[in-house]
Design a protein around this motif. Structure first.
Motif, PDB file in Angstrom:
ATOM      1  N   LYS A 173       0.819  -1.183  -0.071  1.00 56.78           N
ATOM      2  CA  LYS A 173      -0.086   0.007  -0.169  1.00 56.78           C
ATOM      3  C   LYS A 173       0.989   1.373   0.024  1.00 56.78           C
ATOM      4  CE  LYS A 173      -3.538   2.137   2.823  1.00 56.78           C
ATOM      5  NZ  LYS A 173      -4.591   2.271   3.850  1.00 56.78           N
ATOM      6  N   GLU A 174       1.932   1.307   0.711  1.00 61.43           N
ATOM      7  CA  GLU A 174       2.931   2.298   0.883  1.00 61.43           C
ATOM      8  C   GLU A 174       3.722   2.441  -0.329  1.00 61.43           C
ATOM      9  OE1 GLU A 174       4.445   3.549   5.182  1.00 61.43           O
ATOM     10  OE2 GLU A 174       4.876   1.399   4.683  1.00 61.43           O
ATOM     11  N   ILE A 175       4.021   1.480  -0.972  1.00 62.82           N
ATOM     12  CA  ILE A 175       4.893   1.366  -2.173  1.00 62.82           C
ATOM     13  C   ILE A 175       3.826   2.105  -3.378  1.00 62.82           C
ATOM     14  CG2 ILE A 175       5.762   0.101  -4.294  1.00 62.82           C
ATOM     15  CD1 ILE A 175       6.841  -1.855  -2.164  1.00 62.82           C
ATOM     16  N   ASP A 176       2.574   1.612  -3.332  1.00 59.45           N
ATOM     17  CA  ASP A 176       1.706   1.983  -4.389  1.00 59.45           C
ATOM     18  C   ASP A 176       1.605   3.703  -4.213  1.00 59.45           C
ATOM     19  OD1 ASP A 176       1.463  -0.293  -5.489  1.00 59.45           O
ATOM     20  OD2 ASP A 176      -0.433  -1.075  -4.548  1.00 59.45           O
ATOM     21  N   LYS A 177       1.275   3.987  -2.941  1.00 59.50           N
ATOM     22  CA  LYS A 177       1.087   5.373  -2.800  1.00 59.50           C
ATOM     23  C   LYS A 177       2.409   6.403  -3.290  1.00 59.50           C
ATOM     24  CE  LYS A 177       0.821   8.833   1.303  1.00 59.50           C
ATOM     25  NZ  LYS A 177       0.715   8.889   2.519  1.00 59.50           N
ATOM     26  N   TYR A 178       3.299   6.079  -2.569  1.00 55.57           N
ATOM     27  CA  TYR A 178       4.656   6.781  -3.145  1.00 55.57           C
ATOM     28  C   TYR A 178       5.005   6.696  -4.801  1.00 55.57           C
ATOM     29  CZ  TYR A 178       5.061   8.498   1.580  1.00 55.57           C
ATOM     30  OH  TYR A 178       4.880   9.171   2.677  1.00 55.57           O
ATOM     31  N   ALA A 179       4.848   5.479  -5.300  1.00 55.75           N
ATOM     32  CA  ALA A 179       5.120   5.708  -6.638  1.00 55.75           C
ATOM     33  C   ALA A 179       3.898   6.334  -7.516  1.00 55.75           C
ATOM     34  CB  ALA A 179       4.838   4.173  -7.082  1.00 55.75           C
ATOM     35  N   ASN A 180       2.652   6.247  -7.114  1.00 54.80           N
ATOM     36  CA  ASN A 180       1.939   6.947  -7.896  1.00 54.80           C
ATOM     37  C   ASN A 180       2.010   8.527  -7.645  1.00 54.80           C
ATOM     38  OD1 ASN A 180       0.267   5.060  -9.173  1.00 54.80           O
ATOM     39  ND2 ASN A 180      -0.708   4.288  -7.316  1.00 54.80           N
ATOM     40  N   HIS A 181       2.308   8.824  -6.378  1.00 50.28           N
ATOM     41  CA  HIS A 181       2.544  10.260  -6.043  1.00 50.28           C
ATOM     42  C   HIS A 181       3.737  10.794  -7.148  1.00 50.28           C
ATOM     43  CE1 HIS A 181       3.565  13.315  -2.533  1.00 50.28           C
ATOM     44  NE2 HIS A 181       3.223  13.959  -4.017  1.00 50.28           N
ATOM     45  N   LEU A 182       4.680   9.953  -6.981  1.00 54.66           N
ATOM     46  CA  LEU A 182       5.863  10.470  -8.083  1.00 54.66           C
ATOM     47  C   LEU A 182       5.589  10.558  -9.623  1.00 54.66           C
ATOM     48  CD1 LEU A 182       8.654   8.653  -6.273  1.00 54.66           C
ATOM     49  CD2 LEU A 182       8.700  10.960  -6.636  1.00 54.66           C
ATOM     50  N   LEU A 183       4.695   9.501  -9.730  1.00 55.13           N
ATOM     51  CA  LEU A 183       4.343   9.521 -11.408  1.00 55.13           C
ATOM     52  C   LEU A 183       3.566  10.812 -11.725  1.00 55.13           C
ATOM     53  CD1 LEU A 183       3.453   5.629 -11.728  1.00 55.13           C
ATOM     54  CD2 LEU A 183       5.396   6.884 -12.769  1.00 55.13           C
ATOM     55  N   GLN A 235       6.765  16.915 -23.191  1.00 52.82           N
ATOM     56  CA  GLN A 235       6.008  15.686 -23.229  1.00 52.82           C
ATOM     57  C   GLN A 235       7.039  15.008 -22.158  1.00 52.82           C
ATOM     58  OE1 GLN A 235       2.932  15.111 -23.959  1.00 52.82           O
ATOM     59  NE2 GLN A 235       2.835  17.045 -24.764  1.00 52.82           N
ATOM     60  N   LEU A 236       6.840  14.989 -21.060  1.00 50.24           N
ATOM     61  CA  LEU A 236       7.713  14.274 -20.019  1.00 50.24           C
ATOM     62  C   LEU A 236       6.754  13.526 -19.295  1.00 50.24           C
ATOM     63  CD1 LEU A 236      10.381  16.583 -18.841  1.00 50.24           C
ATOM     64  CD2 LEU A 236      10.648  14.324 -20.189  1.00 50.24           C
ATOM     65  N   SER A 237       7.363  12.375 -18.812  1.00 52.15           N
ATOM     66  CA  SER A 237       6.707  11.293 -17.595  1.00 52.15           C
ATOM     67  C   SER A 237       7.938  10.682 -17.183  1.00 52.15           C
ATOM     68  CB  SER A 237       5.548  10.580 -18.196  1.00 52.15           C
ATOM     69  OG  SER A 237       6.117   9.848 -19.123  1.00 52.15           O
ATOM     70  N   ALA A 238       7.471   9.812 -16.052  1.00 53.57           N
ATOM     71  CA  ALA A 238       8.570   9.108 -15.483  1.00 53.57           C
ATOM     72  C   ALA A 238       8.243   7.621 -15.513  1.00 53.57           C
ATOM     73  CB  ALA A 238       8.801   9.530 -14.045  1.00 53.57           C
ATOM     74  N   SER A 239       9.190   6.759 -15.410  1.00 45.51           N
ATOM     75  CA  SER A 239       9.091   5.222 -15.123  1.00 45.51           C
ATOM     76  C   SER A 239       9.733   4.679 -13.966  1.00 45.51           C
ATOM     77  CB  SER A 239       9.397   4.229 -16.543  1.00 45.51           C
ATOM     78  OG  SER A 239       8.708   4.576 -17.529  1.00 45.51           O
ATOM     79  N   ILE A 240       9.139   3.670 -13.411  1.00 43.52           N
ATOM     80  CA  ILE A 240       9.788   3.337 -11.953  1.00 43.52           C
ATOM     81  C   ILE A 240      10.054   2.038 -11.691  1.00 43.52           C
ATOM     82  CG2 ILE A 240       9.823   3.596  -9.414  1.00 43.52           C
ATOM     83  CD1 ILE A 240       8.133   6.325  -9.799  1.00 43.52           C
ATOM     84  N   GLY A 241      11.139   1.496 -11.416  1.00 42.08           N
ATOM     85  CA  GLY A 241      11.409   0.410 -11.149  1.00 42.08           C
ATOM     86  C   GLY A 241      11.577   0.408  -9.701  1.00 42.08           C
ATOM     87  N   VAL A 242      10.887  -0.700  -8.946  1.00 44.44           N
ATOM     88  CA  VAL A 242      10.594  -0.772  -7.506  1.00 44.44           C
ATOM     89  C   VAL A 242      11.394  -2.247  -6.942  1.00 44.44           C
ATOM     90  CG1 VAL A 242       9.102  -0.614  -5.377  1.00 44.44           C
ATOM     91  CG2 VAL A 242       8.656   0.570  -7.498  1.00 44.44           C
ATOM     92  N   VAL A 243      12.192  -1.929  -5.889  1.00 47.83           N
ATOM     93  CA  VAL A 243      12.597  -3.184  -5.316  1.00 47.83           C
ATOM     94  C   VAL A 243      12.829  -3.016  -3.951  1.00 47.83           C
ATOM     95  CG1 VAL A 243      14.796  -4.714  -5.173  1.00 47.83           C
ATOM     96  CG2 VAL A 243      14.458  -3.621  -7.390  1.00 47.83           C
ATOM     97  N   PRO A 244      11.874  -3.767  -3.075  1.00 52.93           N
ATOM     98  CA  PRO A 244      12.093  -3.889  -1.716  1.00 52.93           C
ATOM     99  C   PRO A 244      13.331  -4.673  -1.273  1.00 52.93           C
ATOM    100  CG  PRO A 244      10.014  -4.772  -2.584  1.00 52.93           C
ATOM    101  CD  PRO A 244      10.974  -4.647  -3.693  1.00 52.93           C
ATOM    102  N   TYR A 268       5.017   2.128 -13.022  1.00 51.60           N
ATOM    103  CA  TYR A 268       6.027   1.143 -12.205  1.00 51.60           C
ATOM    104  C   TYR A 268       5.827  -0.049 -12.294  1.00 51.60           C
ATOM    105  CZ  TYR A 268       2.413   1.197  -8.364  1.00 51.60           C
ATOM    106  OH  TYR A 268       1.369   0.841  -7.755  1.00 51.60           O
ATOM    107  N   GLU A 269       6.985  -0.709 -11.896  1.00 49.10           N
ATOM    108  CA  GLU A 269       6.725  -2.372 -11.815  1.00 49.10           C
ATOM    109  C   GLU A 269       7.673  -2.549 -10.527  1.00 49.10           C
ATOM    110  OE1 GLU A 269       5.271  -4.578 -13.491  1.00 49.10           O
ATOM    111  OE2 GLU A 269       4.382  -3.463 -15.018  1.00 49.10           O
ATOM    112  N   ILE A 270       7.289  -3.498 -10.045  1.00 47.40           N
ATOM    113  CA  ILE A 270       8.112  -4.204  -8.848  1.00 47.40           C
ATOM    114  C   ILE A 270       8.623  -5.398  -8.938  1.00 47.40           C
ATOM    115  CG2 ILE A 270       7.784  -4.906  -6.386  1.00 47.40           C
ATOM    116  CD1 ILE A 270       5.317  -3.050  -6.265  1.00 47.40           C
ATOM    117  N   PHE A 271      10.004  -5.309  -8.579  1.00 45.59           N
ATOM    118  CA  PHE A 271      10.577  -6.453  -8.942  1.00 45.59           C
ATOM    119  C   PHE A 271      10.408  -7.710  -7.982  1.00 45.59           C
ATOM    120  CE2 PHE A 271      14.438  -9.170  -8.460  1.00 45.59           C
ATOM    121  CZ  PHE A 271      14.723  -9.560  -9.901  1.00 45.59           C
TER     122      PHE A 271
END
Length: 324
Positions: free
Chosen positions: A260-270, A281-290, A321-324
């Motif tokens: 839930k926290e990962i989703d919150k902050y990843a979506n906030h950044l995006l 035309q800018l955006s971001a992509s995120i790779g997430v690793v706990p 974003y994608e979580i490893f």
């Protein structure tokens, strides 16, 4: 925390936990206090740092004295003598016998509480004039402070401020003011003990900004991106951001563990990094690793896994974003 502005106007921050990590900080602080003790023997000398609301006692010249101060003590700034120092004029504050000062009842109460009757506060400012803290002298009885001694203490405080700036610059990215790769690799082990999450962030469409509008425009975008990332990071305790290089950024969230926290902050950044003028035309992509607390996974391996997740986020259409 403290703010430094470099010559280009980029803000850089010195949190207290970073200050304690600086190379040889404890040794240098001890040397500073030892020098001051040579000038004013028999007195308690201490270094302090300011936050927005508090004065933190960083280092004492003596552990056992009549003065009721301890290392690590945090005192409300409004309840300190140091709050009266004129930092703008860089003038020391000197009280040789507080008990005999007419009026100033609030200062007397503060001093009595710490068993201080003689006090000198030397301001420590950074190169841009920003307050850092103080080099202080205290005695439980009245004392005389001559001009030569005060001048020597001011020179010591200035030398200490130069050290702070040099160390800060060694760990900060000169363009954005975020931490740099060196800081990440040097201190990640300290932050990884609690477990947490690593975000590997890459901008979508940044190459086009440089190609069409030039590198100056690209630099402005990177500064703005860094500002938005830092704003997100500040809402999470102990989190910090790194510019890895180019348009690649790392965000470390210590202690974060829930999906839930990962989703919150990843979506906030995006969301924050997708708000631009129509021509950009800018955006971001995120790779997430706990990563687990006290885990044995090396930072290099975490970055490789995060890069893998980032690649999958790009392949999925970017701005996600994608979580490893």
């Amino acid at each position: 925390m403290k703010t430094i502005l470099d010559k280009g106007g980029t803000s850089m921050v010195i949190p207290l936990q970073e200050l304690r990590m600086y190379r040889d900080f404890n040794e240098l602080a001890k040397d500073v206090l030892d020098l001051a003790k040579e000038i004013l023997p028999g007195k308690l000398i201490y270094l302090s740092s300011f936050t927005d609301n508090e004065q933190v006692i960083l280092k004492l010249s003596d552990a056992n004295t009549n003065i009721l101060l301890t290392e690590g003590m945090a005192i409300n700034l409004d309840q300190t003598a140091c709050n009266r120092i004129d930092f703008e004029k860089n003038q020391p504050l000197i009280f040789e016998d507080i008990s005999n000062i007419a009026g100033m009842d609030d200062l007397k109460r503060i001093s009595e509480k710490a068993n201080i009757n003689a006090y000198v506060g030397i301001p420590i400012s950074l190169l841009n004039g920003e307050k850092f803290g103080t080099l202080c002298v205290a005695d439980h009885k009245a004392a005389h402070f001559d001009t030569k001694s005060i001048n020597m203490l001011q020179k010591i405080a200035k030398m200490f401020s130069y050290y702070l700036v040099l160390e800060n610059l060694a760990y900060k990215d000169s363009l954005t003011g975020l931490y740099n790769r060196q800081y990440l690799f040097k201190f990640f082990e300290d932050f990884s003990k609690t477990g947490g999450v690593l975000f590997f962030l890459d901008l979508d469409g940044f190459k086009n900004i440089n190609d069409v509008y030039g590198h100056d425009a690209g630099d402005l975008v990177l500064r703005e991106v860094s500002s938005r990332i830092q704003h997100c990071v500040e809402s999470q305790e102990e989190a910090f951001a790194v510019r890895l290089g180019g348009d690649e950024f790392i965000v470390i969230f210590p202690r974060m563990s829930s999906k839930k926290e990962i989703d919150k902050y990843a979506n906030h950044l995006l969301e924050d990094l997708n708000k631009w003028a129509t021509e950009r035309q800018l955006s971001a992509s995120i790779g997430v690793v706990p990563y687990a607390a006290n885990g044995e996974t090396a930072l290099d391996a975490l970055l490789k896994n995060a890069d893998n997740a980032l690649y999958r986020a790009k392949a999925a259409g970017k701005n996600t974003y994608e979580i490893f």
